[in-house]
Design an enzyme around this catalytic site. Structure first.
Site, PDB file in Angstrom:
ATOM      1  CE1 TYR A  45      -6.105  13.137 -27.863  1.00 52.33           C
ATOM      2  CE2 TYR A  45      -6.657  11.237 -26.372  1.00 52.33           C
ATOM      3  CZ  TYR A  45      -7.075  12.134 -27.527  1.00 52.33           C
ATOM      4  OH  TYR A  45      -7.982  11.907 -28.186  1.00 52.33           O
ATOM      5  NE  ARG A  92      -7.517  10.563 -38.924  1.00 48.65           N
ATOM      6  CZ  ARG A  92      -7.171   9.032 -38.912  1.00 48.65           C
ATOM      7  NH1 ARG A  92      -7.049   8.250 -40.136  1.00 48.65           N
ATOM      8  NH2 ARG A  92      -7.516   8.211 -37.852  1.00 48.65           N
ATOM      9  CG  ASP A 137     -10.287   9.946 -26.867  1.00 51.69           C
ATOM     10  OD1 ASP A 137     -10.837   8.832 -26.331  1.00 51.69           O
ATOM     11  OD2 ASP A 137      -9.690  10.009 -27.879  1.00 51.69           O
TER      12      ASP A 137
END
Length: 246
Positions: free
Chosen positions: A155, A16, A142
């Site tokens: 998360y 990925r 992120d």
């Protein structure tokens, strides 16, 4: 290409986005230490591909990042093979929902282990070598480290910790080592599950109206490592403008 290639250690580098980063850095002349957890076949295939282009340029390292002793070992094996370390890319990441109510301490530990704990202790072990090389660290963050995702509180907390780690280490390791982060938006959809309607709604909230490509993330990482010589403590949002929306 340098007479003595620069060396990068990449966690989660077998597949990925990690594999795209590996290919981009290898093409830019780096020798690589590629960490993987369970993706042995993918790691070996990627190493063989890159070794055909430049022999003895890839070292594969298997480790469970939740095991503390393995973290300094990754750095030691890299330096033992190549004699130097110029770049650390903290790419490995666990992602799982943690709805309020049934979430367990084991889930908390698993999410923090790869997203925050391992990047800190890898940076700690790598710091002397990175200082000697005047190298750099890039953390894969992120956009949910800045904006919460429902049912994924732990998360999001772990990625927020990674953002603070980026800024703090930029001060701790200056001026010899630069530390930055890339915060992708929708790049690759999760491999298991996912709601097509939710995906479409997400794209409708993205000004560029598409997902990003792993190669775009990889180029951002390469730029931060190689070319962004006056950039440290920064978070490069690679989200197609999604954080601009409501």
């Amino acid at each position: 290409m340098n007479a003595t290639p620069r060396v990068a250690l990449i966690t989660g580098g077998a597949r990925r986005i990690g594999a795209a980063i590996a290919r981009a850095l290898h093409a830019a002349g780096y020798d690589l230490a590629l960490h993987y957890r369970r993706s042995r076949a993918e790691a070996e295939a990627l190493a063989a591909e890159l070794e055909r282009a430049r022999p003895r340029s890839v070292l594969l390292l298997q480790a469970e990042l939740a095991e503390f002793d393995r973290l300094p070992e990754l750095v030691a094996h890299t330096v033992g093979r190549y004699g130097r370390l110029d770049a650390l890319v903290n790419n490995a990441s666990a992602f799982a929902p943690t709805p309020l109510g049934p979430t367990t301490p084991a889930q908390w530990d698993a999410l923090f282990a790869s997203n925050a704990r391992a990047p800190f202790f890898l940076a700690q072990a790598a710091a002397p070598h990175l200082r000697a090389a005047r190298g750099a660290i890039v953390n894969l963050a992120d956009l949910y480290g800045e904006r919460p995702l429902p049912r994924h509180t732990v998360y999001c907390m772990a990625k927020a910790a990674l953002l603070m780690l980026t800024r703090s280490l930029a001060l701790e390791l200056a001026p010899e080592v630069r530390v930055n982060a890339v915060a992708p938006g929708a790049i690759l959809w999760p491999e298991h599950g996912g709601d097509p309607a939710a995906r479409q709604a997400m794209l409708q909230r993205t000004p560029l109206a598409r997902t990003g490509a792993p190669e775009e993330v990889a180029e951002a990482v390469r730029w931060l490592l190689q070319d962004a010589s006056y950039c440290t403590g920064q978070v490069l949002r690679l989200d197609g403008g999604r954080l601009l929306g409501a």
